[in-house]
Write a protein that holds these residues in place. Structure first.
Motif, PDB file in Angstrom:
ATOM      1  N   UNK A   4      -5.055  -3.129  -4.810  1.00  0.00           N
ATOM      2  CA  UNK A   4      -4.717  -1.733  -4.512  1.00  0.00           C
ATOM      3  C   UNK A   4      -3.445  -1.382  -5.296  1.00  0.00           C
ATOM      4  N   UNK A   5      -3.543  -1.352  -6.624  1.00  0.00           N
ATOM      5  CA  UNK A   5      -2.340  -1.154  -7.437  1.00  0.00           C
ATOM      6  C   UNK A   5      -1.915   0.300  -7.507  1.00  0.00           C
ATOM      7  N   UNK A  21       0.797  -1.216   0.000  1.00  0.00           N
ATOM      8  CA  UNK A  21       0.000   0.000   0.000  1.00  0.00           C
ATOM      9  C   UNK A  21       0.833   1.271   0.000  1.00  0.00           C
ATOM     10  N   UNK A  22       2.125   1.181  -0.295  1.00  0.00           N
ATOM     11  CA  UNK A  22       2.966   2.375  -0.198  1.00  0.00           C
ATOM     12  C   UNK A  22       3.213   3.055  -1.544  1.00  0.00           C
ATOM     13  N   UNK A  23       3.281   2.299  -2.624  1.00  0.00           N
ATOM     14  CA  UNK A  23       3.638   2.851  -3.929  1.00  0.00           C
ATOM     15  C   UNK A  23       2.402   3.483  -4.558  1.00  0.00           C
ATOM     16  N   UNK A  24       2.431   4.776  -4.766  1.00  0.00           N
ATOM     17  CA  UNK A  24       1.264   5.456  -5.315  1.00  0.00           C
ATOM     18  C   UNK A  24       1.398   5.675  -6.820  1.00  0.00           C
ATOM     19  N   UNK A  72      -2.642  11.333  10.899  1.00  0.00           N
ATOM     20  CA  UNK A  72      -1.436  10.511  10.756  1.00  0.00           C
ATOM     21  C   UNK A  72      -1.253  10.133   9.295  1.00  0.00           C
ATOM     22  N   UNK A  73      -0.056  10.335   8.781  1.00  0.00           N
ATOM     23  CA  UNK A  73       0.217   9.967   7.394  1.00  0.00           C
ATOM     24  C   UNK A  73       1.597   9.333   7.277  1.00  0.00           C
ATOM     25  N   UNK A  74       1.690   8.344   6.388  1.00  0.00           N
ATOM     26  CA  UNK A  74       2.959   7.682   6.089  1.00  0.00           C
ATOM     27  C   UNK A  74       2.795   7.028   4.709  1.00  0.00           C
ATOM     28  N   UNK A  75       3.242   5.800   4.515  1.00  0.00           N
ATOM     29  CA  UNK A  75       3.105   5.038   3.262  1.00  0.00           C
ATOM     30  C   UNK A  75       3.288   5.911   2.029  1.00  0.00           C
ATOM     31  N   UNK A  76       2.208   6.442   1.453  1.00  0.00           N
ATOM     32  CA  UNK A  76       2.307   7.215   0.222  1.00  0.00           C
ATOM     33  C   UNK A  76       2.893   8.596   0.371  1.00  0.00           C
TER      34      UNK A  76
END
Length: 426
Positions: A397-398, A50-53, A261-265
């Protein structure tokens, strides 16, 4: 024992090494693809957790990283600051829901939620009206540190660590037709006057099974919290940066959380970085000539300059490229391709929020430890697809730039897998 243990000393996350095959060795990433040492191209249909946007190795983000490396490595953030962190903070506040005023950096989704919990409790402690209760939603997941495990659903994920966990109050999930029960339960808890904060994943509960609920519930939860003087913490670690269809999921509810809170993308997925954004009152409750009221939290890699540079480049991608159009196109593709499963009795609860599509495979044993999960993963792996079902919950979730033909491959594989594993098909 499998070769996974015998050939490598590495202990992988969420992996039972006694059962898993040897890990695939990835040698390159590009766009929506992972390339392994055997020359296979693997479609990253879950954006590498879920990190690559925008896609792997977006050129602008990669160039920002290279440029930052010419000037920076890690800098202690207690006595010093630097341009990437300063510019990023202002950029985040410019695009975040209105009302957020300060940015605290950390390095992962779990830690930025821990920061939020500590901010909330510190706010009430420092204002002379201490409150101690945290409210969460059932089936939620907020991370794997002690505080975030405490706030998450109890069960398989954290059973060995129960003695370390603190108690929280839980709301029933707002299932269709039962939304009012969730709101009423929160109202009752707030009447006691001890609720410090409600911590929620906005619109979609990720690891809890991709459970989805409407935006009006989130808006009403915020209204109830405000009426009773409680804070609302939005865990947008997964739902942020377009996953739910808007930059932040809170935008769809028209609310500004007290803490976000934000992280991943945040970096487009290129490097680990997290940020906890808070309102002015939360910050000011910790602002004092009394040093004991400072915010007692840090990590060694707070505001890593190279990661901040990557996040700044991500903001530039959002500003200068048609990211919203890509998200809308992906949403439309999901919507069209899910139709084939809408009346399919092999599946239930076919659903979508933004760029997230999910459906539940009908198997005798459901849940995270369903035997269907490893079998499905192995099947998708054999088709060169990275799809990791949550037990019997299959989701996609690509990255936003995935091609329609490639997405068709994923949906065709889900259809084929159902014939192999669904009830009555064995």
């Amino acid at each position: 024992m499998t070769g996974a243990l015998a050939s490598s000393p590495v202990w992988h996350p969420f992996t039972q090494h006694a059962l898993e095959p040897a890990m695939k060795h990835i040698v390159k990433t590009e766009g929506a693809w992972l390339f392994d040492a055997e020359g296979n191209a693997i479609l990253d249909a879950i954006s590498s957790w879920w990190v690559i946007t925008h896609g792997h190795r977006h050129p602008l983000i990669m160039e920002a990283i290279r440029t930052a490396c010419d000037s920076y490595d890690q800098i202690i953030f207690a006595e010093f600051t630097h341009e990437p962190a300063e510019k990023l903070a202002r950029g985040l506040l410019a695009v975040a829901p209105a009302g957020l005023a300060h940015v605290f950096y950390s390095d992962s989704g779990s830690t930025c939620v821990e920061v939020a919990l500590k901010m909330a409790l510190g706010f009430f402690h420092n204002t002379g009206a201490p409150r101690s209760r945290i409210v969460v939603m059932e089936d939620s997941y907020h991370g794997d540190t002690i505080g975030t495990m405490s706030a998450g659903e109890r069960g398989t994920f954290n059973a060995p660590y129960q003695s370390l966990l603190f108690s929280v109050d839980r709301l029933p999930f707002p299932s269709p037709g039962c939304e009012q029960a969730t709101l009423d339960a929160f109202e009752r808890l707030c009447l006691g006057g001890q609720v410090a904060a409600l911590l929620v994943e906005p619109l979609v509960l990720g690891a809890g099974g991709m459970r989805m609920y409407p935006a009006f519930v989130l808006a009403e939860l915020k209204r109830i919290a405000g009426r009773h003087g409680a804070l609302l913490i939005a865990d947008e670690v997964m739902t942020g940066w377009g996953r739910a269809g808007t930059l932040f999921a809170c935008d769809q509810a028209g609310i500004a959380p007290d803490i976000l809170c934000t992280s991943k993308g945040l970096t487009g997925g290129a490097l680990p970085l997290a940020a906890t954004l808070c309102s002015a009152p939360v910050f000011e409750a910790h602002l004092s000539t009394d040093r004991s009221r400072m915010f007692f939290h840090s990590s060694s890699y707070t505001a890593n300059p190279i990661a901040c540079a990557a996040a700044l480049a991500n903001l530039a991608v959002w500003e200068n490229e048609p990211v919203e159009a890509r998200i809308q196109a992906l949403q439309a593709m999901h919507r069209e391709k899910l139709k084939r499963f809408a009346a399919d009795d092999r599946f239930s609860n076919v659903r979508q929020t933004g760029t997230i599509a999910a459906l539940d495979l009908d198997v005798p044993a459901s849940g995270y430890l369903s035997d269907a999960g490893p079998k499905l993963r192995a099947f998708f792996r054999s088709r060169n697809l990275l799809i990791r079902p949550l037990g019997n919950v299959v989701y996609l979730m690509p990255p936003y730039g995935v091609g329609e033909a490639d997405l068709d491959r994923a949906y065709d594989a889900i259809d084929e897998a159902a014939d192999l594993f669904a009830t009555g098909a064995r």
